[in-house]
Design a protein around this motif. Structure first.
Motif, PDB file in Angstrom:
ATOM      1  N   ALA A 190       0.832  -1.209   0.000  1.00  0.00           N
ATOM      2  CA  ALA A 190       0.000   0.000   0.000  1.00  0.00           C
ATOM      3  C   ALA A 190       0.864   1.257   0.000  1.00  0.00           C
ATOM      4  CB  ALA A 190      -0.921  -0.010   1.218  1.00  0.00           C
ATOM      5  N   ARG A 191       1.951   1.238   0.759  1.00  0.00           N
ATOM      6  CA  ARG A 191       2.816   2.426   0.818  1.00  0.00           C
ATOM      7  C   ARG A 191       3.582   2.633  -0.481  1.00  0.00           C
ATOM      8  NH1 ARG A 191       4.103   1.800   7.227  1.00  0.00           N
ATOM      9  NH2 ARG A 191       2.445   3.235   7.873  1.00  0.00           N
ATOM     10  N   GLN A 192       3.869   1.556  -1.178  1.00  0.00           N
ATOM     11  CA  GLN A 192       4.471   1.699  -2.504  1.00  0.00           C
ATOM     12  C   GLN A 192       3.486   2.384  -3.449  1.00  0.00           C
ATOM     13  OE1 GLN A 192       5.599  -2.251  -3.678  1.00  0.00           O
ATOM     14  NE2 GLN A 192       7.369  -2.339  -2.305  1.00  0.00           N
ATOM     15  N   GLY A 193       2.203   2.050  -3.272  1.00  0.00           N
ATOM     16  CA  GLY A 193       1.184   2.656  -4.125  1.00  0.00           C
ATOM     17  C   GLY A 193       1.027   4.144  -3.917  1.00  0.00           C
ATOM     18  N   VAL A 194       1.332   4.620  -2.705  1.00  0.00           N
ATOM     19  CA  VAL A 194       1.240   6.062  -2.443  1.00  0.00           C
ATOM     20  C   VAL A 194       2.176   6.827  -3.370  1.00  0.00           C
ATOM     21  CG1 VAL A 194       1.683   7.871  -0.732  1.00  0.00           C
ATOM     22  CG2 VAL A 194       0.520   5.755  -0.046  1.00  0.00           C
ATOM     23  N   GLY A 195       3.395   6.304  -3.524  1.00  0.00           N
ATOM     24  CA  GLY A 195       4.350   6.965  -4.410  1.00  0.00           C
ATOM     25  C   GLY A 195       3.929   6.907  -5.868  1.00  0.00           C
ATOM     26  N   VAL A 196       3.322   5.800  -6.264  1.00  0.00           N
ATOM     27  CA  VAL A 196       2.892   5.650  -7.654  1.00  0.00           C
ATOM     28  C   VAL A 196       1.741   6.595  -7.973  1.00  0.00           C
ATOM     29  CG1 VAL A 196       1.858   4.061  -9.328  1.00  0.00           C
ATOM     30  CG2 VAL A 196       3.675   3.257  -7.797  1.00  0.00           C
ATOM     31  N   LEU A 197       0.786   6.722  -7.058  1.00  0.00           N
ATOM     32  CA  LEU A 197      -0.431   7.503  -7.309  1.00  0.00           C
ATOM     33  C   LEU A 197      -0.269   8.990  -6.994  1.00  0.00           C
ATOM     34  CD1 LEU A 197      -2.993   4.939  -5.885  1.00  0.00           C
ATOM     35  CD2 LEU A 197      -2.526   5.414  -8.285  1.00  0.00           C
ATOM     36  N   GLY A 198       0.780   9.324  -6.273  1.00  0.00           N
ATOM     37  CA  GLY A 198       1.027  10.736  -5.985  1.00  0.00           C
ATOM     38  C   GLY A 198       0.532  11.140  -4.614  1.00  0.00           C
ATOM     39  N   THR A 199       1.469  11.489  -3.720  1.00  0.00           N
ATOM     40  CA  THR A 199       1.111  11.864  -2.360  1.00  0.00           C
ATOM     41  C   THR A 199       0.097  12.996  -2.349  1.00  0.00           C
ATOM     42  OG1 THR A 199       3.319  11.222  -1.602  1.00  0.00           O
ATOM     43  CG2 THR A 199       2.037  12.659  -0.143  1.00  0.00           C
ATOM     44  N   GLY A 200      -0.928  12.827  -1.527  1.00  0.00           N
ATOM     45  CA  GLY A 200      -1.949  13.870  -1.397  1.00  0.00           C
ATOM     46  C   GLY A 200      -3.148  13.681  -2.306  1.00  0.00           C
ATOM     47  N   THR A 201      -3.054  12.778  -3.301  1.00  0.00           N
ATOM     48  CA  THR A 201      -4.219  12.520  -4.150  1.00  0.00           C
ATOM     49  C   THR A 201      -5.203  11.644  -3.382  1.00  0.00           C
ATOM     50  OG1 THR A 201      -3.279  10.518  -5.127  1.00  0.00           O
ATOM     51  CG2 THR A 201      -2.742  12.619  -6.195  1.00  0.00           C
ATOM     52  N   PRO A 202      -6.494  11.685  -3.784  1.00  0.00           N
ATOM     53  CA  PRO A 202      -7.487  10.888  -3.042  1.00  0.00           C
ATOM     54  C   PRO A 202      -7.147   9.404  -2.956  1.00  0.00           C
ATOM     55  CG  PRO A 202      -8.583  12.473  -4.456  1.00  0.00           C
ATOM     56  CD  PRO A 202      -7.122  12.541  -4.802  1.00  0.00           C
ATOM     57  N   ALA A 203      -6.707   8.811  -4.081  1.00  0.00           N
ATOM     58  CA  ALA A 203      -6.391   7.383  -4.071  1.00  0.00           C
ATOM     59  C   ALA A 203      -5.189   7.097  -3.184  1.00  0.00           C
ATOM     60  CB  ALA A 203      -6.133   6.882  -5.490  1.00  0.00           C
ATOM     61  N   ALA A 204      -4.161   7.969  -3.261  1.00  0.00           N
ATOM     62  CA  ALA A 204      -2.971   7.775  -2.436  1.00  0.00           C
ATOM     63  C   ALA A 204      -3.290   7.950  -0.952  1.00  0.00           C
ATOM     64  CB  ALA A 204      -1.872   8.756  -2.854  1.00  0.00           C
ATOM     65  N   THR A 205      -4.133   8.911  -0.644  1.00  0.00           N
ATOM     66  CA  THR A 205      -4.538   9.120   0.754  1.00  0.00           C
ATOM     67  C   THR A 205      -5.273   7.900   1.291  1.00  0.00           C
ATOM     68  OG1 THR A 205      -4.702  11.522   0.426  1.00  0.00           O
ATOM     69  CG2 THR A 205      -5.913  10.578   2.294  1.00  0.00           C
ATOM     70  N   ARG A 206      -6.114   7.304   0.432  1.00  0.00           N
ATOM     71  CA  ARG A 206      -6.835   6.100   0.842  1.00  0.00           C
ATOM     72  C   ARG A 206      -5.843   4.978   1.155  1.00  0.00           C
ATOM     73  NH1 ARG A 206      -9.471   5.371  -3.550  1.00  0.00           N
ATOM     74  NH2 ARG A 206     -11.081   6.867  -2.954  1.00  0.00           N
ATOM     75  N   LEU A 207      -4.845   4.793   0.281  1.00  0.00           N
ATOM     76  CA  LEU A 207      -3.847   3.752   0.512  1.00  0.00           C
ATOM     77  C   LEU A 207      -3.033   4.019   1.769  1.00  0.00           C
ATOM     78  CD1 LEU A 207      -2.422   2.903  -3.041  1.00  0.00           C
ATOM     79  CD2 LEU A 207      -3.738   1.413  -1.526  1.00  0.00           C
ATOM     80  N   GLU A 208      -2.712   5.298   2.019  1.00  0.00           N
ATOM     81  CA  GLU A 208      -1.953   5.624   3.229  1.00  0.00           C
ATOM     82  C   GLU A 208      -2.755   5.303   4.483  1.00  0.00           C
ATOM     83  OE1 GLU A 208       0.923   6.618   5.783  1.00  0.00           O
ATOM     84  OE2 GLU A 208       1.134   6.433   3.603  1.00  0.00           O
ATOM     85  N   ASN A 209      -4.063   5.576   4.442  1.00  0.00           N
ATOM     86  CA  ASN A 209      -4.916   5.241   5.585  1.00  0.00           C
ATOM     87  C   ASN A 209      -4.999   3.730   5.790  1.00  0.00           C
ATOM     88  OD1 ASN A 209      -5.528   7.874   6.337  1.00  0.00           O
ATOM     89  ND2 ASN A 209      -7.278   8.003   4.942  1.00  0.00           N
ATOM     90  N   VAL A 210      -5.073   2.989   4.679  1.00  0.00           N
ATOM     91  CA  VAL A 210      -5.075   1.532   4.761  1.00  0.00           C
ATOM     92  C   VAL A 210      -3.772   1.045   5.407  1.00  0.00           C
ATOM     93  CG1 VAL A 210      -4.934  -0.591   3.396  1.00  0.00           C
ATOM     94  CG2 VAL A 210      -6.650   1.138   2.832  1.00  0.00           C
ATOM     95  N   ALA A 211      -2.649   1.595   4.934  1.00  0.00           N
ATOM     96  CA  ALA A 211      -1.349   1.180   5.450  1.00  0.00           C
ATOM     97  C   ALA A 211      -1.217   1.495   6.939  1.00  0.00           C
ATOM     98  CB  ALA A 211      -0.235   1.878   4.666  1.00  0.00           C
ATOM     99  N   ARG A 212      -1.633   2.670   7.370  1.00  0.00           N
ATOM    100  CA  ARG A 212      -1.512   3.040   8.782  1.00  0.00           C
ATOM    101  C   ARG A 212      -2.386   2.141   9.662  1.00  0.00           C
ATOM    102  NH1 ARG A 212      -2.939   9.173   9.150  1.00  0.00           N
ATOM    103  NH2 ARG A 212      -2.561   8.754  11.367  1.00  0.00           N
ATOM    104  N   PHE A 213      -3.600   1.875   9.201  1.00  0.00           N
ATOM    105  CA  PHE A 213      -4.512   1.029   9.972  1.00  0.00           C
ATOM    106  C   PHE A 213      -3.965  -0.388  10.102  1.00  0.00           C
ATOM    107  CE2 PHE A 213      -7.983  -2.094   9.959  1.00  0.00           C
ATOM    108  CZ  PHE A 213      -8.640  -1.746  11.132  1.00  0.00           C
TER     109      PHE A 213
END
Length: 251
Positions: A190-213
């Protein structure tokens, strides 16, 4: 307290109780039945939201007919050690299997897991499992492969080079650790996906929340498993008079 199988009328009362939001214990009290009977009945027939009295009654009749037709009499309630009631043990094993199946485990894997867990030795060979469960060796092999992959059984070399499959306290610990590792891999992905989708974008934010949880859940699982292994592990009581001293005795 009434014994025997639930009647169709009792199943209707269970359905009404569930619709009214009653707890299993309260439904059981009104039926003058053990709570475990109601729990097993609902769990094996769709759960609280999916329970239907008529469907449950027909399903039970089909299971009983199939058991009478296919199961040898000796296999229905094998002799038990320690003065246990064979029929009560059989019913409990069925309930144990049903609960694990409801949690998402495939049926045959749940049957093997229950069979191993409820033996005093905690270990059986493939042929012993096949005989106890009245299934083919191929079904046992498939179930063991699945459970081994989940870290829920371990293999030991037995007599005559026959593998024994073991379920003990450490197996449950290892299973929890394996689950935590699988979650950790999802976190990393999921954290790898944040970099691919662009930090701060809705999809990346969703992945970051998934990763933190999931990261929190994974770390908490490992910590709890370690603590439980140290604090809650108990040994079977040694029968009096066998001449074996408990650990630390006499020191």
């Amino acid at each position: 307290m009434p014994g025997g199988r639930l009647t169709q009328q009792e199943r209707r009362q269970i359905a009404l109780g569930l619709a009214d939001g009653l707890a299993y214990a309260e439904i059981a009290r009104r039926l003058d039945r053990p709570t475990s009977t109601v729990t097993r009945e609902v769990t094996r027939n769709g759960g609280p939201a999916g329970y239907r009295a008529e469907l449950a009654h027909r399903a039970t009749e089909r299971r009983a007919h199939r058991r009478r037709r296919t199961t040898p009499l000796a296999a229905q309630a094998p002799a038990q050690a320690h003065g246990r009631d064979p029929e009560a043990v059989r019913e409990y094993e069925e309930m144990f299997t049903t609960v694990m199946t409801a949690s998402g485990m495939p049926t045959m894997m749940a049957r093997v897991m229950a069979c191993l867990t409820l033996t005093d030795s905690g270990s059986l060979t493939a042929s012993e499992l096949a005989q106890r469960l009245q299934v083919s060796p191929a079904s046992i092999s498939k179930a063991i492969t699945f459970l081994d992959g989940q870290g829920m059984v371990r293999r030991e070399q037995g007599e005559r080079r026959r593998e024994r499959y073991v379920v003990d306290d450490d197996v449950w610990y290892q299973s929890m650790i394996a689950s935590a590792r699988a979650i950790a891999r999802i976190v990393e992905t999921a954290r790898q996906g944040v970099g691919v989708l662009g930090t701060g974008t809705p999809a990346a934010t969703r992945l970051e929340n998934v990763a933190r949880f999931l990261d929190f859940v994974s770390e908490s699982t490992v910590r709890a498993a370690e603590q439980a292994r140290e604090v809650l592990h108990t040994k079977p009581r040694t029968p009096a008079g066998d001449g074996t001293a408990a650990p630390g005795a006499g020191s």
